[in-house]
Design a protein around this motif. Structure first.
Motif, PDB file in Angstrom:
ATOM      1  N   SER A  84       0.839  -1.212   0.000  1.00 11.75           N
ATOM      2  CA  SER A  84       0.000   0.000   0.000  1.00 11.75           C
ATOM      3  C   SER A  84       0.866   1.251   0.000  1.00 11.75           C
ATOM      4  O   SER A  84       0.501   2.272  -0.602  1.00 11.75           O
ATOM      5  N   GLY A  85       2.031   1.183   0.641  1.00 17.80           N
ATOM      6  CA  GLY A  85       2.954   2.310   0.626  1.00 17.80           C
ATOM      7  C   GLY A  85       3.528   2.536  -0.755  1.00 17.80           C
ATOM      8  O   GLY A  85       3.735   3.690  -1.162  1.00 17.80           O
ATOM      9  N   TRP A  86       3.791   1.463  -1.501  1.00 22.80           N
ATOM     10  CA  TRP A  86       4.284   1.611  -2.869  1.00 22.80           C
ATOM     11  C   TRP A  86       3.261   2.371  -3.712  1.00 22.80           C
ATOM     12  O   TRP A  86       3.615   3.278  -4.464  1.00 22.80           O
ATOM     13  N   VAL A  87       2.010   1.974  -3.571  1.00 23.73           N
ATOM     14  CA  VAL A  87       0.940   2.592  -4.363  1.00 23.73           C
ATOM     15  C   VAL A  87       0.777   4.058  -3.997  1.00 23.73           C
ATOM     16  O   VAL A  87       0.669   4.935  -4.866  1.00 23.73           O
ATOM     17  N   GLU A  88       0.769   4.350  -2.711  1.00 26.55           N
ATOM     18  CA  GLU A  88       0.579   5.733  -2.272  1.00 26.55           C
ATOM     19  C   GLU A  88       1.720   6.625  -2.722  1.00 26.55           C
ATOM     20  O   GLU A  88       1.493   7.776  -3.131  1.00 26.55           O
ATOM     21  N   ALA A 103      -8.118   9.493  -9.863  1.00 27.29           N
ATOM     22  CA  ALA A 103      -9.440   9.252  -9.290  1.00 27.29           C
ATOM     23  C   ALA A 103      -9.753   7.758  -9.248  1.00 27.29           C
ATOM     24  O   ALA A 103     -10.286   7.244  -8.254  1.00 27.29           O
ATOM     25  N   ALA A 104      -9.416   7.046 -10.327  1.00 31.72           N
ATOM     26  CA  ALA A 104      -9.685   5.615 -10.379  1.00 31.72           C
ATOM     27  C   ALA A 104      -8.825   4.852  -9.377  1.00 31.72           C
ATOM     28  O   ALA A 104      -9.295   3.928  -8.700  1.00 31.72           O
ATOM     29  N   LEU A 105      -7.552   5.225  -9.269  1.00 33.69           N
ATOM     30  CA  LEU A 105      -6.662   4.575  -8.315  1.00 33.69           C
ATOM     31  C   LEU A 105      -7.098   4.836  -6.878  1.00 33.69           C
ATOM     32  O   LEU A 105      -7.067   3.926  -6.035  1.00 33.69           O
ATOM     33  N   LYS A 106      -7.521   6.055  -6.600  1.00 32.42           N
ATOM     34  CA  LYS A 106      -7.950   6.388  -5.238  1.00 32.42           C
ATOM     35  C   LYS A 106      -9.191   5.593  -4.854  1.00 32.42           C
ATOM     36  O   LYS A 106      -9.304   5.100  -3.724  1.00 32.42           O
ATOM     37  N   GLU A 107     -10.119   5.470  -5.789  1.00 31.45           N
ATOM     38  CA  GLU A 107     -11.326   4.689  -5.505  1.00 31.45           C
ATOM     39  C   GLU A 107     -10.969   3.237  -5.197  1.00 31.45           C
ATOM     40  O   GLU A 107     -11.492   2.639  -4.255  1.00 31.45           O
ATOM     41  N   LEU A 108     -10.063   2.662  -5.983  1.00 32.80           N
ATOM     42  CA  LEU A 108      -9.652   1.278  -5.749  1.00 32.80           C
ATOM     43  C   LEU A 108      -8.921   1.143  -4.418  1.00 32.80           C
ATOM     44  O   LEU A 108      -9.189   0.219  -3.634  1.00 32.80           O
ATOM     45  N   LEU A 109      -7.991   2.056  -4.150  1.00 33.44           N
ATOM     46  CA  LEU A 109      -7.225   1.999  -2.902  1.00 33.44           C
ATOM     47  C   LEU A 109      -8.143   2.149  -1.692  1.00 33.44           C
ATOM     48  O   LEU A 109      -8.009   1.418  -0.697  1.00 33.44           O
ATOM     49  N   ASP A 110      -9.103   3.070  -1.765  1.00 35.94           N
ATOM     50  CA  ASP A 110     -10.049   3.260  -0.665  1.00 35.94           C
ATOM     51  C   ASP A 110     -10.886   2.001  -0.442  1.00 35.94           C
ATOM     52  O   ASP A 110     -11.149   1.609   0.708  1.00 35.94           O
ATOM     53  N   VAL A 144      -3.113  -4.003 -12.310  1.00 31.87           N
ATOM     54  CA  VAL A 144      -1.774  -4.069 -11.728  1.00 31.87           C
ATOM     55  C   VAL A 144      -1.821  -3.675 -10.253  1.00 31.87           C
ATOM     56  O   VAL A 144      -1.246  -4.358  -9.382  1.00 31.87           O
ATOM     57  N   THR A 145      -2.512  -2.591  -9.957  1.00 24.80           N
ATOM     58  CA  THR A 145      -2.563  -2.086  -8.585  1.00 24.80           C
ATOM     59  C   THR A 145      -3.287  -3.050  -7.663  1.00 24.80           C
ATOM     60  O   THR A 145      -2.853  -3.286  -6.526  1.00 24.80           O
ATOM     61  N   ALA A 146      -4.390  -3.622  -8.130  1.00 23.15           N
ATOM     62  CA  ALA A 146      -5.124  -4.593  -7.317  1.00 23.15           C
ATOM     63  C   ALA A 146      -4.253  -5.806  -7.007  1.00 23.15           C
ATOM     64  O   ALA A 146      -4.251  -6.325  -5.878  1.00 23.15           O
ATOM     65  N   CYS A 147      -3.490  -6.265  -7.983  1.00 18.96           N
ATOM     66  CA  CYS A 147      -2.574  -7.393  -7.758  1.00 18.96           C
ATOM     67  C   CYS A 147      -1.507  -7.042  -6.733  1.00 18.96           C
ATOM     68  O   CYS A 147      -1.175  -7.849  -5.855  1.00 18.96           O
ATOM     69  N   VAL A 148      -0.970  -5.850  -6.840  1.00 19.45           N
ATOM     70  CA  VAL A 148       0.069  -5.411  -5.910  1.00 19.45           C
ATOM     71  C   VAL A 148      -0.481  -5.330  -4.497  1.00 19.45           C
ATOM     72  O   VAL A 148       0.137  -5.797  -3.529  1.00 19.45           O
ATOM     73  N   LEU A 149      -1.658  -4.734  -4.345  1.00 16.04           N
ATOM     74  CA  LEU A 149      -2.239  -4.577  -3.014  1.00 16.04           C
ATOM     75  C   LEU A 149      -2.575  -5.924  -2.378  1.00 16.04           C
ATOM     76  O   LEU A 149      -2.360  -6.134  -1.185  1.00 16.04           O
ATOM     77  N   CYS A 150      -3.124  -6.831  -3.172  1.00 13.59           N
ATOM     78  CA  CYS A 150      -3.603  -8.101  -2.627  1.00 13.59           C
ATOM     79  C   CYS A 150      -2.534  -9.185  -2.543  1.00 13.59           C
ATOM     80  O   CYS A 150      -2.618 -10.067  -1.680  1.00 13.59           O
ATOM     81  N   PHE A 151      -1.532  -9.137  -3.437  1.00 13.85           N
ATOM     82  CA  PHE A 151      -0.569 -10.246  -3.520  1.00 13.85           C
ATOM     83  C   PHE A 151       0.876  -9.767  -3.621  1.00 13.85           C
ATOM     84  O   PHE A 151       1.753 -10.529  -4.028  1.00 13.85           O
ATOM     85  N   GLY A 152       1.151  -8.530  -3.220  1.00 17.78           N
ATOM     86  CA  GLY A 152       2.459  -7.930  -3.469  1.00 17.78           C
ATOM     87  C   GLY A 152       3.619  -8.538  -2.719  1.00 17.78           C
ATOM     88  O   GLY A 152       4.770  -8.217  -3.001  1.00 17.78           O
ATOM     89  N   THR A 153       3.345  -9.426  -1.773  1.00 15.00           N
ATOM     90  CA  THR A 153       4.430 -10.100  -1.056  1.00 15.00           C
ATOM     91  C   THR A 153       4.608 -11.544  -1.525  1.00 15.00           C
ATOM     92  O   THR A 153       5.383 -12.298  -0.931  1.00 15.00           O
ATOM     93  N   ASP A 154       3.904 -11.935  -2.593  1.00 14.91           N
ATOM     94  CA  ASP A 154       3.961 -13.305  -3.109  1.00 14.91           C
ATOM     95  C   ASP A 154       4.036 -13.228  -4.628  1.00 14.91           C
ATOM     96  O   ASP A 154       3.027 -13.012  -5.297  1.00 14.91           O
ATOM     97  N   TYR A 155       5.234 -13.399  -5.187  1.00 19.46           N
ATOM     98  CA  TYR A 155       5.409 -13.242  -6.632  1.00 19.46           C
ATOM     99  C   TYR A 155       4.473 -14.139  -7.426  1.00 19.46           C
ATOM    100  O   TYR A 155       3.809 -13.690  -8.361  1.00 19.46           O
ATOM    101  N   SER A 156       4.407 -15.405  -7.067  1.00 15.97           N
ATOM    102  CA  SER A 156       3.621 -16.355  -7.850  1.00 15.97           C
ATOM    103  C   SER A 156       2.158 -15.953  -7.898  1.00 15.97           C
ATOM    104  O   SER A 156       1.541 -15.896  -8.970  1.00 15.97           O
ATOM    105  N   GLN A 157       1.580 -15.664  -6.751  1.00 20.79           N
ATOM    106  CA  GLN A 157       0.164 -15.295  -6.723  1.00 20.79           C
ATOM    107  C   GLN A 157      -0.084 -13.966  -7.438  1.00 20.79           C
ATOM    108  O   GLN A 157      -1.133 -13.771  -8.072  1.00 20.79           O
ATOM    109  N   ALA A 158       0.860 -13.057  -7.359  1.00 21.83           N
ATOM    110  CA  ALA A 158       0.685 -11.751  -8.001  1.00 21.83           C
ATOM    111  C   ALA A 158       0.606 -11.890  -9.513  1.00 21.83           C
ATOM    112  O   ALA A 158      -0.316 -11.361 -10.157  1.00 21.83           O
TER     113      ALA A 158
END
Length: 453
Positions: free
Chosen positions: A308-312, A326-333, A370-384
């Motif tokens: 989440s820090g990477w995205v912000e 606007a689209a990224l903020k809506e997804l992040l929120d 890309v952002t949704a993958c990073v937020l949800c799976f950013g610590t697991d390369y395979s799942q991302a």
């Protein structure tokens, strides 16, 4: 026939995409729509193309409605002023540097290879094929050597003589022994070429020159092919990315700029600035902002602990009142409120239609995946990377980009051997003089560029 391969070059064929693009930008084009229909109904020939060309120029120069709720500057000074600020400026520890950069290159190449064979497939088709071929849940590269009935049902082939990148084997893992030549890898290699030859103060014209000297015209697509044509007619950046270019907010720049995130690791503002200089060769507005965001996201990933820090941090490098922000903020929120991967993905598919080629290639929905993958799976390369491909839309582009982000965050040591052992660790491209580089060599050359910044 050669004529059949000249995609995106026919002005009359680009009219409907230009109309959609103008609507995305809030341009007041209603007065030109009757003429657009008249031109589209004309007999094929030079007169139709001449009229279409003139119409494209008029459409792209229509004024933006005063009621349009976004402010989307294109000049660098105004663009930079519209962003939040410089953000962090950190460094990767020297002892980690080689592993991180190797992870970035390996991560990108592996994510690309995972997504290439199903590029253009809907997520339903991808899921159906994987289930019926015994490959779901997806755990590694996708294979084509399955039952004949399944292959026929899903149109699976092993060879495509029309493939653009001097390879005819479709990139199923049972067909490949190295990472494939593909536009998603070409542009990363091309950026290495730009930095090695022009240095970190390269200009947009340096990038354009590298295209013309180093990249075959038919190895470009959509916005890049239109820009290539413009460049050959002496139209230089940033006009090259705008003139008669209805694809100017498509994904092209977003896939071109990973290298700037690698070499400016820890300095997302610098990564975004370099990405902007590259992006304007073929894109404008949100096509450029998406490139800046992705480069900054990659630069933030190896020096901050949480996805989440990477995205912000990356969001600080794009205008705060643009459509992408606007689209990224809506997804992040939504993610911060507890939305699951499935809910985030459904929201994206609910707003954009992957069956529509314009949406499929548009920068914003792909940046959201890309952002949704990073937020949800950013610590697991395979799942991302797996989820980036299962999400549909531009599967190889998103697999590659997610691979870069998570690859540089975790380092090559954090990438499971299922992604490295099946193929020789060679980066292949169609960039002149850079056609075959081992991962070791490209890593060392990237670090050499970094140390000159």
């Amino acid at each position: 026939m050669l004529k059949d391969k000249m995609l995106w070059m026919k002005d009359s064929g680009n009219i409907r995409d230009e109309i959609r693009q103008c609507r995305e930008e809030g341009r007041m084009i209603s007065g030109l729509l009757p003429r657009a229909e008249e031109i589209l109904s004309m007999e094929e020939g030079p007169e139709k193309e001449s009229c279409a060309r003139q119409l494209l120029l008029e459409l792209e120069n229509c004024p933006v409605d005063e009621a349009f709720p976004f402010e989307e500057p294109v000049e660098w000074e105004k663009l930079a002023a519209a962003c939040e600020g410089n953000g962090i400026h950190l460094q990767i520890p020297e002892e980690e540097l080689q592993d991180r950069i190797r992870g970035a290159w390996t991560g990108r190449a592996s994510g690309c290879l995972l997504g290439v064979p199903v590029e253009g497939w809907s997520r339903e088709k991808i899921r159906g094929y994987l289930e019926e071929s015994g490959q779901y849940p997806l755990e590694g590269y996708i294979r084509s050597d399955t039952e004949r009935e399944v292959r026929e049902k899903y149109g699976v082939k092993d060879v495509d003589e029309g493939t653009a990148y001097d390879r005819q084997n479709i990139c199923w893992i049972n067909n490949m022994d190295t990472y494939p030549v593909d536009d998603d890898m070409n542009y990363t290699v091309l950026s290495l070429r730009v930095l090695e030859r022009s240095g970190s103060n390269f200009t947009s014209e340096d990038v354009a020159q590298s295209w013309l000297f180093g990249l075959p015209a038919f190895h470009t697509c959509t916005a890049e092919r239109v820009a290539y044509r413009n460049l050959m007619h002496g139209i230089l950046p940033p006009e090259s990315g705008i003139l008669a270019n209805p694809f100017r907010e498509w994904i092209g720049a977003q896939i071109r700029v990973d290298f700037y995130g690698y070499i400016a690791a820890g300095n997302p503002a610098l990564a975004a600035q370099m990405a902007c200089r590259d992006a304007v060769v073929a894109q404008t507005k949100n096509g450029v902002y998406a490139a800046m965001y992705i480069a900054a996201l990659i630069a933030s990933a190896p020096v901050l602990p949480k996805p989440s820090g990477w995205v912000e941090e990356a969001m600080k490098q794009i205008p705060r009142n643009c459509r992408l922000y606007a689209a990224l903020k809506e997804l992040l929120d939504s993610w911060k409120k507890g939305a699951s991967w499935e809910e985030l993905l459904e929201a994206i598919h609910g707003k954009y239609e992957e069956s529509n080629s314009f949406d499929w290639c548009l920068a914003i929905p792909n940046a959201l995946i890309v952002t949704a993958c990073v937020l949800c799976f950013g610590t697991d390369y395979s799942q991302a990377v797996i989820h980036a491909v299962l999400a549909g839309f531009d599967t190889d582009c998103n697999g590659a980009t997610v691979g870069s982000v998570v690859g540089i965050a975790l380092g090559c040591g954090g990438i499971d051997s299922r992604w490295t052992e099946p193929v020789k660790q060679i980066i292949c491209s169609s960039v002149n003089s850079y056609t075959r580089l081992s991962v070791e060599e490209v890593t060392e050359r990237t670090i050499a560029v970094m140390k000159k910044l």
